[in-house]
Design an enzyme around this catalytic site. Sequence first.
Site, PDB file in Angstrom:
ATOM      1  N   ARG A  95       0.809  -1.241   0.000  1.00  0.00           N
ATOM      2  CA  ARG A  95       0.000   0.000   0.000  1.00  0.00           C
ATOM      3  C   ARG A  95       0.831   1.275   0.000  1.00  0.00           C
ATOM      4  NH1 ARG A  95      -2.944  -3.326   3.664  1.00  0.00           N
ATOM      5  NH2 ARG A  95      -4.864  -4.113   2.707  1.00  0.00           N
ATOM      6  N   LYS A 151       2.677  11.182 -11.513  1.00  0.00           N
ATOM      7  CA  LYS A 151       1.868  10.302 -12.363  1.00  0.00           C
ATOM      8  C   LYS A 151       2.647   9.020 -12.613  1.00  0.00           C
ATOM      9  CE  LYS A 151      -1.126  13.239 -15.172  1.00  0.00           C
ATOM     10  NZ  LYS A 151      -1.432  13.627 -16.577  1.00  0.00           N
ATOM     11  N   GLU A 180       8.846  17.671 -25.206  1.00  0.00           N
ATOM     12  CA  GLU A 180       8.200  18.044 -23.942  1.00  0.00           C
ATOM     13  C   GLU A 180       8.659  19.425 -23.476  1.00  0.00           C
ATOM     14  OE1 GLU A 180       5.779  16.575 -22.487  1.00  0.00           O
ATOM     15  OE2 GLU A 180       5.791  14.463 -23.067  1.00  0.00           O
ATOM     16  N   LYS A 239       6.224  22.877 -14.128  1.00  0.00           N
ATOM     17  CA  LYS A 239       5.390  21.721 -13.806  1.00  0.00           C
ATOM     18  C   LYS A 239       5.111  21.657 -12.307  1.00  0.00           C
ATOM     19  CE  LYS A 239       4.527  16.893 -14.729  1.00  0.00           C
ATOM     20  NZ  LYS A 239       4.912  15.683 -15.488  1.00  0.00           N
ATOM     21  N   GLU A 270      -5.012  16.415 -11.385  1.00  0.00           N
ATOM     22  CA  GLU A 270      -5.505  16.783 -12.715  1.00  0.00           C
ATOM     23  C   GLU A 270      -7.023  16.942 -12.766  1.00  0.00           C
ATOM     24  OE1 GLU A 270      -5.147  14.890 -17.083  1.00  0.00           O
ATOM     25  OE2 GLU A 270      -3.222  15.093 -16.062  1.00  0.00           O
ATOM     26  N   ARG A 286      -3.929  21.146 -14.542  1.00  0.00           N
ATOM     27  CA  ARG A 286      -2.856  20.204 -14.888  1.00  0.00           C
ATOM     28  C   ARG A 286      -3.094  19.532 -16.232  1.00  0.00           C
ATOM     29  NH1 ARG A 286       0.155  15.573 -11.110  1.00  0.00           N
ATOM     30  NH2 ARG A 286       1.580  14.904 -12.767  1.00  0.00           N
ATOM     31  N   ASN A 344      -1.054  18.153 -21.001  1.00  0.00           N
ATOM     32  CA  ASN A 344      -1.284  17.098 -21.979  1.00  0.00           C
ATOM     33  C   ASN A 344      -1.378  17.639 -23.406  1.00  0.00           C
ATOM     34  OD1 ASN A 344      -1.447  14.791 -20.200  1.00  0.00           O
ATOM     35  ND2 ASN A 344      -3.382  15.624 -19.476  1.00  0.00           N
ATOM     36  N   HIS A 352      -0.928  15.361 -26.427  1.00  0.00           N
ATOM     37  CA  HIS A 352      -0.925  13.974 -25.972  1.00  0.00           C
ATOM     38  C   HIS A 352      -2.144  13.172 -26.441  1.00  0.00           C
ATOM     39  CE1 HIS A 352       2.369  15.426 -23.583  1.00  0.00           C
ATOM     40  NE2 HIS A 352       2.549  14.250 -23.017  1.00  0.00           N
ATOM     41  N   HIS A 388      -0.814  10.028 -28.057  1.00  0.00           N
ATOM     42  CA  HIS A 388      -1.050   8.698 -27.499  1.00  0.00           C
ATOM     43  C   HIS A 388      -1.706   7.781 -28.533  1.00  0.00           C
ATOM     44  CE1 HIS A 388      -0.913   9.988 -22.961  1.00  0.00           C
ATOM     45  NE2 HIS A 388       0.267   9.939 -23.540  1.00  0.00           N
ATOM     46  N   HIS A 444       7.830   8.478 -27.445  1.00  0.00           N
ATOM     47  CA  HIS A 444       6.746   9.285 -26.900  1.00  0.00           C
ATOM     48  C   HIS A 444       6.861  10.751 -27.332  1.00  0.00           C
ATOM     49  CE1 HIS A 444       3.715  10.799 -24.178  1.00  0.00           C
ATOM     50  NE2 HIS A 444       4.600  11.580 -23.590  1.00  0.00           N
TER      51      HIS A 444
END
Length: 356
Positions: free
Chosen positions: A115, A137, A179, A221, A231, A235, A239, A242, A246, A259
Site C-alpha cells: 500500500r 503520475k 516536452e 510543472k 488533474e 494540470r 497534456n 498527448h 497517445h 513518446h
Amino acid sequence: MHKVDVQLGDRSYLICIDDKFSPLQPSLAAARQVVIVSNPTVAPLYLQQVSQLFAQAEVKHFLLPDGEAYKTLQSFEQVLSFLLQQKMSRDLVLVALGGGVIGDLTGFVAACYQRGVSFVQLPTTLLSQVDSSVGGKTAVNHPLGKNMIGAFKQPTQVLINTSVLKSLPPREFAAGMAEVIKYALIADQAFFHWLMQHTDAIRAQRPDTLATMIQYCCQMKADIVSRDETEQGERALLNLGHTFGHAIEAWLGYGVWLHGEAVAAGMVMAAQLAVARGNLQPQDLQQIKTLLSAFDLPTAAPDTMTIADFMPFMKTDKKVKHGKMRFILPVAFCQTAIADDVTEAELYEVFADGHR
C-alpha cells in the site's frame, strides 16, 4: 546545484539538478532496504555509482528490458514478485534509474507494494528529467490505451544529473525536446523565443544552458502540480499534444515512435485544429513547426494513419469526460485551454486531406 521545491504539504519534495548525482536527503541515504529498478542500457553506466549513494544498505537491483513495449502489467507483476521474494518490508526505498518507462513503472510499484513505499526518481533521459519524473503520475500501458492503469504517487526526491544526457542517442534527446517545447506552447511565449535563440547551445548540450532549461520546465510543472495534483483542471494543460500523440503510439505499437516524437506530431495537429477554429494564425503554426524541426522532430502524423485510425483511441483517452472528447488546444500563440466542444465531424473536416 539548481533546486525546485514541489509544494504538496506533507508530500513535498525537492528536485535537485546538477552535473552529478546529488546527495540524497538523510532519511533516504540511511535506508536499510533499497531496490534499484533499471534496464540493461542504463545499468552498466550508472548502477554502481547510484548504489554508493546508499552507504548503509545492501542494495539489490532488478533489470527490465529497455523500451516502451515493456511498460506493461506483466513487468509490473515481475517487479512486485521480486520484492516479495526478497521479503522487502514497508521500509523499502525503490529507486527508478532510467527514463520515463522505468520511472512510471517503478512509481506504480511503489504506490501498490504494501500500500505504498518511498521511491526516488533518477531520470536519465531528457524527457523524463523535464516531465515524467515530476508530479507523481505513474502507470503502465494497455493495448487499448497508453497509461490507462496507474496511480498518483509522488516521489520522495528527484535527482537530475545533466551529465547523463551525453550518453543519450540523438533521437532520444530530440524526443525530450518535444516536452520542453510543450511547456513554452502551453503558456510562455518568452520561453518559446528563448528556445529559438538557444537552439544551437541546446543541441550542443552546453551544461549551463541545459540546467537553466531543465530547471525552468521542472519549476513550471511543479507550480501547476502544486495547484492541481490529481488533474482536476489546470494540470490537464500539460497534456498538450498527448491526445493525438497517445493515439499515434498505440496505433503504431508502443516503441515504434518515441513518446516525444508522437507528442511533437500531436502538438502540430492541435495547432492545426486551432488554426481551423480561428484561434491561431498560420504563421504561428509555422513557427511551431520550425522549432520542432530544429530538433529533428516530426511535424505530422504517420502518412499511413488516417483520422479514422485516431478516433477509437481518442474516445477512450483519460481526458474524456461525460462521453465527450477533450483536447488541449491553443487559443493564442503560446496560450492553451481545454476544449470539450470538438466534434467528430470537425476532426474529419479539418484532417480530411491527411494531416496537413
